[in-house]
Write a protein that holds these residues in place. Structure first.
Motif, short mmCIF file in Angstrom:
data_model
loop_
_atom_site.label_atom_id
_atom_site.label_comp_id
_atom_site.label_asym_id
_atom_site.label_seq_id
_atom_site.Cartn_x
_atom_site.Cartn_y
_atom_site.Cartn_z
N VAL A 169 6.31 18.92 40.78
CA VAL A 169 6.17 17.54 40.26
C VAL A 169 4.69 17.27 39.99
CG1 VAL A 169 6.39 15.08 40.80
CG2 VAL A 169 8.23 16.64 41.43
N LEU A 170 4.44 16.73 38.80
CA LEU A 170 3.10 16.28 38.42
C LEU A 170 3.05 14.76 38.48
CD1 LEU A 170 2.66 18.42 35.20
CD2 LEU A 170 1.09 18.50 37.15
N ASN A 171 2.06 14.20 39.15
CA ASN A 171 1.79 12.75 39.06
C ASN A 171 0.50 12.61 38.26
OD1 ASN A 171 3.09 13.09 42.06
ND2 ASN A 171 3.75 11.19 41.09
N LEU A 172 0.62 12.10 37.04
CA LEU A 172 -0.53 12.09 36.13
C LEU A 172 -1.54 11.00 36.48
CD1 LEU A 172 1.25 12.46 32.65
CD2 LEU A 172 0.40 14.28 34.17
N GLY A 173 -2.80 11.27 36.16
CA GLY A 173 -3.87 10.27 36.25
C GLY A 173 -4.42 10.02 34.85
N HIS A 174 -4.63 8.74 34.53
CA HIS A 174 -5.11 8.39 33.18
C HIS A 174 -6.44 7.65 33.23
CE1 HIS A 174 -1.08 9.21 31.36
NE2 HIS A 174 -0.69 8.85 32.56
N THR A 175 -6.92 7.33 34.43
CA THR A 175 -8.20 6.61 34.53
C THR A 175 -9.02 7.25 35.65
OG1 THR A 175 -7.38 5.10 36.23
CG2 THR A 175 -7.08 4.39 33.94
N LEU A 176 -10.29 6.90 35.71
CA LEU A 176 -11.12 7.44 36.79
C LEU A 176 -10.59 7.02 38.14
CD1 LEU A 176 -14.82 7.08 35.59
CD2 LEU A 176 -13.58 9.18 36.22
N GLN A 177 -10.10 5.76 38.22
CA GLN A 177 -9.58 5.29 39.51
C GLN A 177 -8.32 6.06 39.90
OE1 GLN A 177 -11.21 3.30 41.64
NE2 GLN A 177 -9.60 3.90 43.07
N ASP A 178 -7.45 6.33 38.89
CA ASP A 178 -6.26 7.17 39.17
C ASP A 178 -6.71 8.50 39.79
OD1 ASP A 178 -4.45 5.43 38.03
OD2 ASP A 178 -4.04 6.66 36.25
N MET A 179 -7.74 9.10 39.18
CA MET A 179 -8.16 10.44 39.63
C MET A 179 -8.77 10.38 41.03
SD MET A 179 -6.94 12.37 37.44
CE MET A 179 -7.45 13.88 38.24
N ARG A 180 -9.47 9.28 41.34
CA ARG A 180 -10.02 9.15 42.70
C ARG A 180 -8.87 9.02 43.71
NH1 ARG A 180 -13.62 5.01 40.30
NH2 ARG A 180 -15.39 6.19 39.53
N ASP A 181 -7.85 8.24 43.33
CA ASP A 181 -6.70 8.06 44.23
C ASP A 181 -5.97 9.39 44.41
OD1 ASP A 181 -7.28 5.40 44.44
OD2 ASP A 181 -5.77 4.73 43.00
#
Ligand code: FAD
Ligand code: PYC
Length: 416
Positions: free
Chosen positions: A118-130
């Motif tokens: 399963v992939l949970n995608l990140g679309h923003t810098l905050q997503d990627m930090r989380d």
């Protein structure tokens, strides 16, 4: 499990499918049981199975107002993963993951558990930090979890638009390789058959309409088929749990919402993993039949209808087409909704209640399918011993008084 030779397969394909054995009995309710489980979804059935198998408690009734698995269990999009942030939740979902890994053998029923990742995608810098934080926490808990950049995501899903042209470009993802999907109704049927074989009575079309309570102790339920007594009762009724709590005279911090899903016409195999994006509100996998299985966030209003509103579906399909332009001309075949019971901290309730002998297992919201084996396992142990199992203990309703919430909104994967 029955095994066929090549000849046997042909013979059975051409047969009239007559005289099939019933998978479970259709018993008349007894007056009294040691334990009653209210709710014949996956969690209730798993609880009954583990009560019988692991604790030798077989004088058990599962009381279901409709048909087994007809609630959220057979309405979900079947995603199974354990990449939760906090230790308490990670322990619960990883306990479940380990049981999934041996489940078909344990209950002798093919639940088609497929660890396709399963992939949970990140679309923003905050997503990627989380994502980074959650993956680090997962790894500290021994859970397989990785951070991928956009190139890494593209390698796993070549048909995902990872270009900078996208409205919300993919920056990366968390990736759990052991995660995947399972066949939801097979999970209900498998647990039902295995529980029945151990002596559990599965009572369908039997609706609980009230609880029998004396001096603060529960001793039975009122149903449309008469009263049934037991001094230990586990209520596992998902979206209807608030209604059941009211019958017992207390309130739970739950809100029931519609959550929708839809499937497309069948396609040739094209997507061999699960892609989720909480940010754009869409997630997708491809079933073994070939349909695209698609879902969204909750419908924002409260309700008990097993359907939902058109704008949510429209929004989800926009998100899917945004991520996968290749699917823009695929036709949708069916849409449906379930009723999910959401808690303020996006974690379940596994708990004793103010009524002695009455336990609740609910609040799984948008994410309880993955927890089915683990939830049943620890809830059965709690009912058998009269004390919450250590993995279940942090999910007591006391946390809403003490403030010891376990906030899993980030890992929930589906906006609510
Ligand atoms: P249910 O299967 O709903 O069972 C509760 C049962 O209680 C029902 O059968 C109901 O009829 C019965 N009941 C209610 N009231 C009474 C009464 N008065 N008397 C007797 N019986 C009663 N989770 C994931 O982990 N991954 C996913 O991909 C996922 N996708 C989802 C997609 C959708 C569209 C939906 C709706 C949910 C999704 N979920 C997912 C959440 C998941 O489906 C649920 O958390 C889980 O199935 C709950 O299981 P359960 O056995 O507790 O509830
Ligand atoms: O909890 O992973 C999840 C989920 C996916 C879709 C609905 N819930």
């Amino acid at each position: 499990m029955q095994r066929y030779s090549g000849f046997g397969l042909v013979k059975h394909a051409l047969s009239h499918h007559e005289h099939w054995e019933r998978q479970w009995r259709n018993p008349t309710p007894k007056k009294q049981y040691d334990v009653i489980i209210v709710g014949g979804g996956g969690h209730g059935l798993a609880t009954a199975y583990y009560l019988a198998k692991e604790h030798g408690i077989t004088n058990v009734a599962v009381v279901e107002k409709g048909w087994l698995g007809g609630g959220n269990t057979a309405r979900n999009t079947t995603i199974v993963r354990s990449n939760y942030l906090w230790d308490e939740a990670a322990a619960l979902y990883e306990h479940s993951m380990k049981l999934w890994e041996g489940l078909s053998q344990d209950i002798n029923y093919n639940v088609m558990f497929s660890q396709r990742g399963v992939l949970n995608l990140g679309h923003t810098l905050q997503d990627m930090r989380d994502i980074q934080r959650r993956v680090n926490a997962n790894r500290l808990n021994g859970i397989d979890s990785e951070v991928l950049d956009a190139d890494g995501v593209q390698q796993i899903v070549p048909i995902l638009d990872c270009s900078k042209r996208a409205r919300y470009p993919v920056m990366g993802a968390s990736w759990q390789p052991r995660a995947g999907v399972a066949r939801h109704d097979a999970v209900a049927w498998g647990y039902a058959r295995a529980a029945d074989a151990l002596g559990v009575d599965l009572l369908q079309n039997t609706e609980v309409t009230g609880f029998k309570i004396r001096d603060g102790q529960v001793y039975g339920v009122h149903t449309n088929r008469g009263d049934i007594e037991a001094k230990t009762i586990g209520c596992v009724t998902a979206g209807n749990s608030g209604v059941l709590a009211k019958m017992a005279g207390f309130r739970l911090p739950l809100e029931s919402h519609p959550l929708q899903a839809l499937v497309s016409e069948p396609l040739k195999p094209i997507l061999d993993t699960v892609v989720m994006s909480n940010h754009v509100h869409g997630y997708i996998s491809q079933s073994d039949k070939g349909d695209l299985v698609i879902g969204a966030g909750i419908d924002g209003y409260n309700g008990y209808g097993q359907r939902g509103s058109f704008p949510t579906v429209e929004h989800t399909l926009q998100a899917i087409v945004e991520m996968f332009p290749i699917f823009s001309r695929v036709r949708m075949n069916r849409q449906w909704g379930g009723i999910v019971d959401t808690c303020p901290d996006a974690c379940p309730i596994l708990s004793k209640t103010p009524v002695k002998g009455l336990f609740f297992n609910c609040g799984w919201g948008t994410g309880g399918f993955k927890a089915t084996p683990g939830s049943g396992h620890v809830f059965a142990a709690s009912l058998a011993k009269g004390e919450m199992h250590p993995i279940a203990a942090p999910f007591s309703i006391d946390r809403f008084h003490t403030g010891a919430l376990v906030d899993e909104h980030g890992a929930a994967g589906v906006a609510h």
